[in-house]
Write a protein that holds these residues in place. Structure first.
Motif, PDB file in Angstrom:
ATOM      1  N   TRP A  49      68.583   8.912 -27.587  1.00 56.09           N
ATOM      2  CA  TRP A  49      67.365   8.803 -26.797  1.00 56.09           C
ATOM      3  C   TRP A  49      67.601   9.238 -25.349  1.00 56.09           C
ATOM      4  O   TRP A  49      66.727   9.860 -24.719  1.00 56.09           O
ATOM      5  N   GLY A  50      68.783   8.929 -24.838  1.00 55.98           N
ATOM      6  CA  GLY A  50      69.102   9.330 -23.475  1.00 55.98           C
ATOM      7  C   GLY A  50      69.081  10.833 -23.295  1.00 55.98           C
ATOM      8  O   GLY A  50      68.470  11.360 -22.348  1.00 55.98           O
ATOM      9  N   TYR A  51      69.732  11.534 -24.213  1.00 57.46           N
ATOM     10  CA  TYR A  51      69.772  12.996 -24.108  1.00 57.46           C
ATOM     11  C   TYR A  51      68.401  13.611 -24.395  1.00 57.46           C
ATOM     12  O   TYR A  51      68.022  14.626 -23.813  1.00 57.46           O
ATOM     13  N   TRP A  52      67.642  12.992 -25.295  1.00 49.58           N
ATOM     14  CA  TRP A  52      66.304  13.508 -25.602  1.00 49.58           C
ATOM     15  C   TRP A  52      65.387  13.348 -24.386  1.00 49.58           C
ATOM     16  O   TRP A  52      64.650  14.275 -24.021  1.00 49.58           O
ATOM     17  N   LEU A  53      65.434  12.172 -23.767  1.00 49.34           N
ATOM     18  CA  LEU A  53      64.610  11.940 -22.586  1.00 49.34           C
ATOM     19  C   LEU A  53      65.008  12.873 -21.440  1.00 49.34           C
ATOM     20  O   LEU A  53      64.160  13.394 -20.717  1.00 49.34           O
ATOM     21  N   ALA A  54      66.327  13.081 -21.292  1.00 51.16           N
ATOM     22  CA  ALA A  54      66.791  13.967 -20.228  1.00 51.16           C
ATOM     23  C   ALA A  54      66.321  15.402 -20.439  1.00 51.16           C
ATOM     24  O   ALA A  54      66.095  16.144 -19.480  1.00 51.16           O
ATOM     25  N   ALA A  55      66.153  15.786 -21.722  1.00 49.85           N
ATOM     26  CA  ALA A  55      65.727  17.155 -22.024  1.00 49.85           C
ATOM     27  C   ALA A  55      64.219  17.336 -21.908  1.00 49.85           C
ATOM     28  O   ALA A  55      63.735  18.446 -21.682  1.00 49.85           O
ATOM     29  N   HIS A  56      63.457  16.246 -22.049  1.00 51.89           N
ATOM     30  CA  HIS A  56      61.998  16.362 -22.081  1.00 51.89           C
ATOM     31  C   HIS A  56      61.290  15.760 -20.865  1.00 51.89           C
ATOM     32  O   HIS A  56      60.122  16.057 -20.613  1.00 51.89           O
ATOM     33  N   ILE A  57      61.977  14.892 -20.143  1.00 51.36           N
ATOM     34  CA  ILE A  57      61.367  14.228 -18.991  1.00 51.36           C
ATOM     35  C   ILE A  57      62.271  14.445 -17.782  1.00 51.36           C
ATOM     36  O   ILE A  57      63.490  14.313 -17.889  1.00 51.36           O
ATOM     37  N   PRO A  58      61.706  14.790 -16.641  1.00 49.73           N
ATOM     38  CA  PRO A  58      62.534  15.010 -15.448  1.00 49.73           C
ATOM     39  C   PRO A  58      63.114  13.701 -14.913  1.00 49.73           C
ATOM     40  O   PRO A  58      62.547  13.068 -14.018  1.00 49.73           O
ATOM     41  N   LEU A  59      64.229  13.292 -15.504  1.00 45.46           N
ATOM     42  CA  LEU A  59      64.868  12.043 -15.090  1.00 45.46           C
ATOM     43  C   LEU A  59      65.742  12.254 -13.860  1.00 45.46           C
ATOM     44  O   LEU A  59      66.332  13.313 -13.677  1.00 45.46           O
ATOM     45  N   ASN A  60      65.821  11.221 -13.027  1.00 44.62           N
ATOM     46  CA  ASN A  60      66.761  11.188 -11.916  1.00 44.62           C
ATOM     47  C   ASN A  60      67.272   9.764 -11.782  1.00 44.62           C
ATOM     48  O   ASN A  60      66.901   8.888 -12.569  1.00 44.62           O
ATOM     49  N   VAL A  61      68.134   9.531 -10.811  1.00 39.95           N
ATOM     50  CA  VAL A  61      68.727   8.202 -10.659  1.00 39.95           C
ATOM     51  C   VAL A  61      67.650   7.151 -10.414  1.00 39.95           C
ATOM     52  O   VAL A  61      67.714   6.040 -10.960  1.00 39.95           O
ATOM     53  N   PHE A  62      66.649   7.483  -9.617  1.00 40.39           N
ATOM     54  CA  PHE A  62      65.558   6.563  -9.319  1.00 40.39           C
ATOM     55  C   PHE A  62      64.865   6.115 -10.603  1.00 40.39           C
ATOM     56  O   PHE A  62      64.676   4.919 -10.842  1.00 40.39           O
ATOM     57  N   ALA A  63      64.496   7.103 -11.447  1.00 41.83           N
ATOM     58  CA  ALA A  63      63.771   6.796 -12.684  1.00 41.83           C
ATOM     59  C   ALA A  63      64.645   6.022 -13.666  1.00 41.83           C
ATOM     60  O   ALA A  63      64.199   5.054 -14.294  1.00 41.83           O
ATOM     61  N   VAL A  64      65.914   6.429 -13.802  1.00 39.66           N
ATOM     62  CA  VAL A  64      66.811   5.766 -14.754  1.00 39.66           C
ATOM     63  C   VAL A  64      67.070   4.324 -14.334  1.00 39.66           C
ATOM     64  O   VAL A  64      67.044   3.407 -15.167  1.00 39.66           O
ATOM     65  N   ALA A  65      67.334   4.103 -13.055  1.00 40.78           N
ATOM     66  CA  ALA A  65      67.566   2.737 -12.567  1.00 40.78           C
ATOM     67  C   ALA A  65      66.355   1.860 -12.822  1.00 40.78           C
ATOM     68  O   ALA A  65      66.482   0.705 -13.255  1.00 40.78           O
ATOM     69  N   LEU A  66      65.166   2.414 -12.588  1.00 37.73           N
ATOM     70  CA  LEU A  66      63.935   1.648 -12.797  1.00 37.73           C
ATOM     71  C   LEU A  66      63.743   1.313 -14.272  1.00 37.73           C
ATOM     72  O   LEU A  66      63.432   0.163 -14.628  1.00 37.73           O
ATOM     73  N   ILE A  67      63.948   2.295 -15.146  1.00 34.97           N
ATOM     74  CA  ILE A  67      63.795   2.083 -16.594  1.00 34.97           C
ATOM     75  C   ILE A  67      64.748   1.002 -17.090  1.00 34.97           C
ATOM     76  O   ILE A  67      64.362   0.069 -17.816  1.00 34.97           O
ATOM     77  N   CYS A  68      66.019   1.105 -16.697  1.00 29.81           N
ATOM     78  CA  CYS A  68      67.034   0.169 -17.189  1.00 29.81           C
ATOM     79  C   CYS A  68      66.791  -1.254 -16.686  1.00 29.81           C
ATOM     80  O   CYS A  68      66.930  -2.220 -17.444  1.00 29.81           O
TER      81      CYS A  68
END
Length: 462
Positions: free
Chosen positions: A347-366
């Protein structure tokens, strides 16, 4: 290469969503976890019988990985029982009582005592002990009960449990669920824990001082607290064994810390083993000094109570953790396929390929996922979810995953321990004589701002 999600990946995500919904409805997450485990195992193996084997193997793997923590908690409870009867803790706390006449000073005395003592004897035991011996005296001397409850929750649970730098229980659960070295986990937790705790303490102090000025002495006439205060003041005697161990116990744990800092062999799992072994020896020595010939029977009784408590806490946790063990590298051994990748990583790699993730977004999600999952009331069961998400999403964007993991841990522990009325918070509320839901509302501002501080520190460091 465009990552493709399998049926197992979708079932895994649906199960996580079902767990979060279940927890939000104030129900335990055991049933959706088991259903998800069996379903995923069946998908991998092609039949339900081998699917059941996968489910059992996942829970077994989680139990084995977490067993050192379960053992340590069992030994701590056993030691607590012995030292409580020997009077060790009363000796340790007795000198603090003379500082409780002023509620402003009592605020700091109780808060610091909670943090220091919880490093040695676990947070729940600390809250019970401080709540019995110090809180009633402080309330009778003018401290409002709601402030006493906030101190027990913020200092005794939030700060102490999210750090846990001696027994390393929180760090060990995190390391086991992510396959990160435990000392790397600790190194990541320290600055995030410091940011969370500092903000929470500042905000709690401002609130506490304001309430004390407005409501000082309001609860001093509470008959229940007056009776408890009188009992606490009147029963300060300790046996010779209790007095000896009040001196030996802190020195033993300080010695462990020095050894862990200076000898690399006592890091990782060996650090947990050193603490657990020290705790066991302290329990045995205290029992022999205090009970003498009756020590044989007493230790067996307390050992049973220790194991019962440990498995009561971790019984559901290891089953839920079994599901999240499929999210990381454990899946290879559990399913028996060395070519598999953890479902959370998919899911991590899929989200990274389809959604513009950055540290801000990942920290918030987690952190949001961890906070939601912490509605089980303790936060421990939420750690595998947030931590594995942090590793998978953080790896996909090339971030420093140790800080992302630490943010997830802070969100899990602080939410479960200071905000959920039906969890650990109920202990703090009971010991201070306030309603758990009212205490939860009071804790929202310091806890929420503390987690904002954690988030900003994670984004800065990761």
């Amino acid at each position: 290469m465009n990552p493709v999600l399998s049926l197992a990946d979708w079932v895994y995500m649906i199960t996580i969503i079902a767990i979060l919904v279940t927890l939000a409805m104030r129900k335990d997450a055991l049933i959706p976890s088991v259903i998800g485990l069996i379903t995923i195992g069946t998908i991998f193996k092609g039949n339900i019988f081998e699917g059941l084997v996968v489910a059992f193997n996942a829970i077994s793997a989680a139990t084995i990985d977490l067993l050192s923590i379960i053992m340590t908690i069992a030994f701590v409870v056993m030691m607590n029982k012995v030292m409580e009867e020997a009077g060790t803790y009363r000796v340790l706390i007795a000198p603090l009582r003379k500082f409780l006449d002023n509620p402003f000073i009592a605020y700091w005395v109780i808060g610091i005592a909670c943090v220091v003592l919880a490093l040695c004897i676990r947070s729940t035991s600390t809250v019970l002990l401080i709540g019995t011996l110090l809180v009633p005296v402080a309330i009778v001397s003018g401290m409002p009960r709601i402030i006493a409850g906030m101190i027990l929750a913020i200092y005794g649970k939030g700060i102490a449990l999210s750090g846990d730098f001696i027994t390393l229980g929180t760090a060990n659960i995190t390391a086991k669920s992510t396959n990160l070295p435990i000392m790397d986990v600790v190194a990541g937790i320290v600055p995030i824990w410091a940011a969370t705790s500092l903000v929470a303490v500042v905000v709690t102090t401002i609130i506490a001082y304001k309430v004390i000025r407005e409501r000082r002495g309001e609860d001093a006439g509470c008959e229940e607290m007056q009776a408890k205060a009188q009992a606490a003041f009147g029963d300060v005697k300790a046996s010779l064994a209790g007095k000896i161990m009040a001196f030996v116990m802190p020195l033993a744990y300080i010695g462990d810390i020095i050894i862990m800092l200076n000898y690399k062999i006592f890091q990782g799992n060996n650090a947990i083993a050193l603490i657990g072994g020290t705790t066991l020896v302290l329990a045995v020595v205290t029992a022999m000094l205090y009970y003498k010939a009756d020590a044989f029977n007493k230790l067996v009784e307390f050992s049973r109570q220790g194991w019962a408590f440990a498995f009561t806490v971790f019984g559901p946790v290891v089953i839920i953790a079994g599901l999240f063990w499929l999210g990381g590298d454990h899946i290879k051994a559990i399913v028996g396929n060395p070519n598999l990748q953890g479902l959370t990583y998919d899911w991590g790699y899929w989200l990274a390929a389809h959604i513009p993730l950055n540290v801000f977004a990942v920290a918030l999600i987690c952190m949001l996922a961890s906070a939601l999952a912490a509605f089980d009331g303790s936060g421990f069961a939420a750690i595998p979810l947030g931590a594995t998400l942090a590793v998978s999403l953080g790896t996909a964007i090339g971030a420093n995953v140790t800080y992302l993991v630490a943010g997830a841990v802070m969100a899990a522990i602080w939410t479960g321990a200071t905000l959920v009325p039906w969890g650990f918070l109920a202990v703090s509320a009971a010991m201070s004589g306030v309603d758990a839901q009212e205490l939860s509302r009071r804790n929202m501002i310091p806890c929420g701002l503390g987690l904002v501080g954690a988030f900003l520190m994670v984004v800065y460091l990761a």
